[in-house]
Structures are given as C-alpha cells and as structure tokens.
Write an enzyme that holds these catalytic residues in place. Sequence first.
Site, PDB file in Angstrom:
ATOM      1  N   ASP A 118       0.839  -1.197   0.000  1.00  9.53           N
ATOM      2  CA  ASP A 118       0.000   0.000   0.000  1.00  9.53           C
ATOM      3  C   ASP A 118       0.879   1.254   0.000  1.00  9.53           C
ATOM      4  O   ASP A 118       2.113   1.144  -0.002  1.00  9.53           O
ATOM      5  CB  ASP A 118      -0.903  -0.067   1.253  1.00  9.53           C
ATOM      6  CG  ASP A 118      -2.221   0.655   1.053  1.00  9.53           C
ATOM      7  OD1 ASP A 118      -2.327   1.482   0.143  1.00  9.53           O
ATOM      8  OD2 ASP A 118      -3.159   0.393   1.851  1.00  9.53           O
ATOM      9  N   ASP A 134     -10.679   3.222  -3.122  1.00 13.54           N
ATOM     10  CA  ASP A 134     -11.067   1.980  -2.456  1.00 13.54           C
ATOM     11  C   ASP A 134     -12.531   1.667  -2.723  1.00 13.54           C
ATOM     12  O   ASP A 134     -13.394   2.554  -2.621  1.00 13.54           O
ATOM     13  CB  ASP A 134     -10.932   2.128  -0.931  1.00 13.54           C
ATOM     14  CG  ASP A 134      -9.493   2.139  -0.475  1.00 13.54           C
ATOM     15  OD1 ASP A 134      -8.577   2.095  -1.318  1.00 13.54           O
ATOM     16  OD2 ASP A 134      -9.298   2.200   0.757  1.00 13.54           O
TER      17      ASP A 134
HETATM   18  C1  GLA Z   1      -5.889   1.514   1.796  1.00 12.87           C
HETATM   19  C2  GLA Z   1      -6.039   0.491   0.691  1.00 12.87           C
HETATM   20  C3  GLA Z   1      -7.112  -0.523   1.055  1.00 12.87           C
HETATM   21  C4  GLA Z   1      -6.766  -1.197   2.365  1.00 12.87           C
HETATM   22  C5  GLA Z   1      -6.573  -0.156   3.454  1.00 12.87           C
HETATM   23  C6  GLA Z   1      -6.030  -0.761   4.721  1.00 12.87           C
HETATM   24  O1  GLA Z   1      -7.019   2.327   1.920  1.00 12.87           O
HETATM   25  O2  GLA Z   1      -6.341   1.099  -0.540  1.00 12.87           O
HETATM   26  O3  GLA Z   1      -7.250  -1.490   0.032  1.00 12.87           O
HETATM   27  O4  GLA Z   1      -5.601  -1.960   2.191  1.00 12.87           O
HETATM   28  O5  GLA Z   1      -5.647   0.860   3.037  1.00 12.87           O
HETATM   29  O6  GLA Z   1      -5.825   0.170   5.730  1.00 12.87           O
END
Ligand code: GLA
Length: 415
Positions: A160, A221
């Site tokens: 990430d 997301d």
């Molecule tokens: C980010 C990523 C998500 C997830 C969260 C975890 O928002 O894009 O897919 O992994 O972090 O905290």
Amino acid sequence: MQGGLVTVLLGALAISVVVQGLENGLARTPPMGWLAWERFRCNTDCENDPHNCISEQLFMTMADLLVSRGYSSLGYNVVSLDDCWPEHERDEQGKLQADSKRFPSGIPALADYMHKKGLYFGIYEDYGNYTCGGYPGILGHLKTDADTFAEWGVDYVKLDGCYADPKDMDQGYPDFGQFLNATNRPMVYSCSWPDYQLASGMTPNWTSIIATCNLWRNFDDIQDSWASVASIINYYGDNQDDIAVNAGPGHWNDPDMLIIGNYGLSYEQSKAQMAMWAIFAAPLLMSVDLRSIDPKYEAILQNKDVIAVNQDPLGIQGRRISKENNIEMWTRPISPSHGDDHSYAVAVLSQRTDGTPTAVTLTLKSLGLTSADGYHVTDLFDNYSLGVVHPDDQVKLHVNPTGVVLLRCLLASAL
Ligand code: GLA
C-alpha cells in the site's frame, strides 16, 4: 550449424530484452482469491468479536471454505491478509512480527496451512512510515521485509502507499520489487503506487509500473455500495485510453475487490460487478464472509463461464464502446481467434434506475464484431444460446436497472 547457433543466441537475446523488468512469470491471468479488507476491515477486537476480528482463525476458516465450497477448484486460490495483522513494533532485529494474541501460531504456520490446502498465502505492507491503519511501514526495511516474507513462505504481497511521498514511489516500488526478486521466492507483487500518484496529481510512469508490478490499483477503495462500484466502472470507461493498454499477462489493472455477497449490492448489481470485472481482466479478489454468503451470490462468484472470460489467456482488457441514455456497450476480445479476428465478450450494462428493464436492440457489427461467418452467442448468466449471429443481425435484449447482460460471442470461423 553456426548460423543456427547464431539464430538461437539472437533468439535468446531477443527474449531477454523483452522480458526485462519484473517478469517473474506469475499472474499470467488475473489473480483470484480472497482478501480480508473490504468486509473485515481493521477489526482487532478478538475479545468481543472473536469470529470477525483479524486473526489467524478467520483466515484459516476462509481457506477451509474456499476449498470445501469449491471456490479453489474454480481458481480462487490466494488467501490474503490486509492491514492490521502485525504488532505495532518491529522486533529487536527490525523484523515485522504478527500480533501475538491474534496470530498465536505465527505467520509461517499460517502460510503452511494455506500451502497444505493447495492455496497461496498473501500478506500486506505499506511503502511508507506506517500502513494506512497505523502499523509499521516498510521504509528503512525494504530488504528485511522482502527476506522475511520469503522466509515465511509468502506468495503474494500487497504494498500500500499511505504515509509516503508519492514522488518517492517511482524509486521505492521498483526497489522493493528487486528485493522480492532477489529472494528467489516467486511472489506476486500488488502495488498501490499509481493510485497514490494519480490522487496527488502526478502522471504515473506506466512503463515502470508494468515492468515492476503484477497488478496495481489506480482508483479509490471500493466500498459496500453500487455507487462505489459504478464510480469504478465509470473511471475505467472514462480513462480507458490511458489504462486499458497497460493490462496483459503478468500485469493487470486492479479495480479493487469483489463485494458480491455483502450488504450493499442487489442481485442484479452483483452480476453487473462480476461481468464488468470479467470485461476489465481484473483480479477477482472476493471480500465476503464465506461462512454466511447466500447461495445465489455464491453462484455468481462461481459462474464458470464468466470466470473463463475473466481468465481468458489473451489477457486483453475490454473497453466501453458506447454510452447512451445510461446504457453502455462494452467489449473484450477473447479466444479463440482466427487470423486477426477474435471472439468477444460483450457486456450491455444499464446504469439506469427507472425501474423497468430497458429494451436494447443491437447488431454485433455496431460493436466492431464483423466476421462474416458470424459468432456463436451465449448469454452467460441466463445460460441460453442465441445460436449463430451474423454481424448485421438484430439482437434484442432486455437489461435490468443497474444490471447487465453478458454475452460470449465465439468466432464461428475459429470453431
Ligand atoms: C488503503 C487500501 C485498502 C486497504 C486499506 C487498509 O485504503 O487502498 O485497500 O488496504 O488501506 O488500511
């Protein structure tokens, strides 16, 4: 003889030029599996919510169900941790350590559990000082973490990009990829690099991303709603000239997890997500509670024909051909091919919310399917054949509100 040898050497040279970059040989078709985040989030409260907290038990149970419910035999074979699995501190050697209460057996044992079931094991880290959930990030520990993951038996790494400067990622993501490769353990590399760069207004270096990552996020997301799924579909359509060309065997755009079987999507919307992720050649990473999923949603996730479109070996990402009155036509070239002609998957997607099915009449020719011998056309959700359809024939369909019709059009001349 000598000439032959030169040809062979040149052949080898040509191959080594083409395969420079990542080419770890992995993810020749989009990865499939189960990923914790969208459904289970950062629930660390195992005392009060032992069945839903991020713990080894949750991942073992999901692995058991992937196998016993037949998902793994359809290709869903990675079980992946997301955020919130480690302790808040590294150990004295600087190594990550799993939360000792929630993962009492440790990560190597969990990876081993997956491997014994014929599954792969995925882990999560972050190219930054912290993960998005505030756990230790990778900065200052790139080599240690790559080596640790290899030692633990990890098969898939999601990296990430919270708590990092997106400008550093052009260097940092490839560096970590090289540390992964240097371990000699094959590990699929999932990057969030372009997502963070696009969000900060940068133009990603796609050549480097393709050469470094097996899959990458490029948009927000996913959340548990049709609005979220629709925003992703719109992003993929509106930006297809920039992103569709980047997909291919070994390197995929990742529109984020499948949320089918959760709270937010209707039955029609669930088919629409599955169909569009097949058109996108997207990773199929389910984030759903497999203990309680309703059988009709399970059937969508297990639709073999739709999975086959998603996993088509040509690996060509589909495109939006038209969008009129909120009815969209999408096509994806699939195999078998004959010369330059391909077979196609065609999705007719309705983003309409006026509550009655929309009558749609189309010709295959209007979608660019012009082979004179026609196409064997099958509706992949309702599972019926339309027989051989020629390019100028009229096809009449009904598409439900926020729903889809997914057609497989197999090139008659290739059969
Ligand atoms: C980010 C990523 C998500 C997830 C969260 C975890 O928002 O894009 O897919 O992994 O972090 O905290």
